[in-house]
Design an enzyme around this catalytic site. Structure first.
Site, short mmCIF file in Angstrom:
data_model
loop_
_atom_site.label_atom_id
_atom_site.label_comp_id
_atom_site.label_asym_id
_atom_site.label_seq_id
_atom_site.Cartn_x
_atom_site.Cartn_y
_atom_site.Cartn_z
N SER A 69 0.75 -1.15 0.06
CA SER A 69 -0.11 0.11 0.02
C SER A 69 0.79 1.22 0.07
CB SER A 69 -0.79 0.00 1.18
OG SER A 69 -1.73 1.21 1.12
N LYS A 137 -4.03 -7.37 3.07
CA LYS A 137 -4.26 -6.16 2.10
C LYS A 137 -5.49 -6.22 1.48
CE LYS A 137 -2.52 -2.98 -0.68
NZ LYS A 137 -3.43 -2.84 -1.75
N HIS A 140 -7.77 -4.39 3.85
CA HIS A 140 -7.32 -3.18 3.92
C HIS A 140 -7.89 -2.14 2.63
CE1 HIS A 140 -4.68 -0.17 2.01
NE2 HIS A 140 -4.19 0.18 3.20
N ASN A 141 -7.80 -2.80 1.53
CA ASN A 141 -8.62 -2.37 0.50
C ASN A 141 -10.28 -2.24 0.68
OD1 ASN A 141 -5.92 -2.27 -0.37
ND2 ASN A 141 -6.79 -2.78 -2.57
N GLU A 144 -10.85 0.66 2.73
CA GLU A 144 -10.59 1.81 1.80
C GLU A 144 -11.95 2.20 1.14
OE1 GLU A 144 -7.93 2.47 -1.95
OE2 GLU A 144 -6.64 2.03 -0.39
#
Length: 295
Positions: A69, A137, A140-141, A144
């Site tokens: 990231s 990840k 995480h996205n 987001e």
């Protein structure tokens, strides 16, 4: 490859998820040897990592997945990395991860941590076995997506506060660049995404340079799928993903169905009614401030 004489060799791939990455790993597996390492720094689906690691292990090739990231700013700020794979391999690669990570910087330490700076505090983490890096990840996205949608909706509400559908004394013409800027300073919703929003609004307050057609790169979908598999409610992430789907369409067949049903049961004609209903009169004897306090 011929110039890499020192063993084990470590090859870092930074490619779009899917066929391109798959083919590249397949090609590399034909020329690498035992103890060599392939690092996938893209956004592959985590179950693909698990499969690849097992297949490459048959040839003695080691595999590491690294969720990365930082976007285009990472070259200046450093990259946040979430890493999956065998601990011995990840430890061997630590100098690479340490060099790419942002380091502690000027971020205040979390109260209660000991005196030594952990990898996480320096911007990277060994999340677990093969697939764990890209799984972290992926989520995480997904987060987001939700954060971005909340900012977008909030600024849209601010922008439309001067709507002619509102009572005249309740219309405000608000300065969005200034609001974004003040929220960056001491606000509980300050973030890098807000920093980017403030810069965009200062340059183009009406965002005329954008169409609002919003793509999704896959991680949001995968996060929702993981939530379904785990029976975890993910209301915000799911809604933000659907909002991206909606951004790519004009009126949909579903909305035409709604219009047809409204005409069928009530004779409602498209475009012949007010866009919004009249505001509901305030019937409560309590002032709004008292109501909100009670709620």
């Amino acid at each position: 490859m011929k110039t890499l004489h020192e063993r084990p060799r470590a090859i870092w791939l930074m490619l779009p998820a899917g066929a391109t990455t798959e083919e590249s790993i397949e090609d590399l597996s034909g020329v690498l040897g035992p103890e060599d390492i392939i690092i996938d720094g893209g956004n592959s689906f985590y179950t693909d990592d698990i499969r690849r690691a097992k297949k490459l292990a048959e040839k003695g090739i080691r595999y590491v997945d690294c969720g990365t990231s930082g976007g285009v700013w990472g070259i200046d700020r450093g990259y946040c990395m979430m890493i999956g794979g065998p601990k011995a391999v990840v430890d061997h690669l630590d100098p690479i991860f340490s060099a790419l990570a942002p380091g502690p910087g000027d971020i205040a330490r979390t109260p209660g941590r000991d005196n030594s700076f952990s990898q996480a505090e320096r911007g990277y983490i060994h999340a677990g076995p093969s697939g764990a890096g890209h799984f972290v990840k992926m989520v995480h996205n997904g987060i987001e997506y939700g954060l971005m949608q909340a900012y977008g909706e909030g600024f849209d509400i601010l922008r439309n506060k001067d709507s002619s559908d509102l009572p005249e004394d309740q219309r405000f013409t608000l300065d969005l660049p200034q609001i974004a800027e003040v929220w960056r300073r001491g606000s509980v919703i300050s973030s890098w995404l807000l920093d980017l929003s403030a810069a965009a609004l200062l340059k183009d307050p009406q965002l005329k340079g954008y169409s609002g057609f919003v793509q999704d790169s896959g991680e949001g979908r995968w996060t929702v799928e993981a939530a379904l598999e785990e029976a975890v409610p993910a209301n915000v992430i799911t809604a933000s993903l659907y909002a991206r789907f909606r951004s790519r369409r004009q009126q949909t067949f579903s909305e035409k169905m709604l219009s047809a049903m409204r005409f069928g049961f009530g004779g409602h004609l498209e475009g012949a009614e007010p866009i919004d209903p009249e505001p509901t009169p305030q019937t409560s004897p309590d002032p709004p401030s008292q109501q909100h306090a009670a709620e």
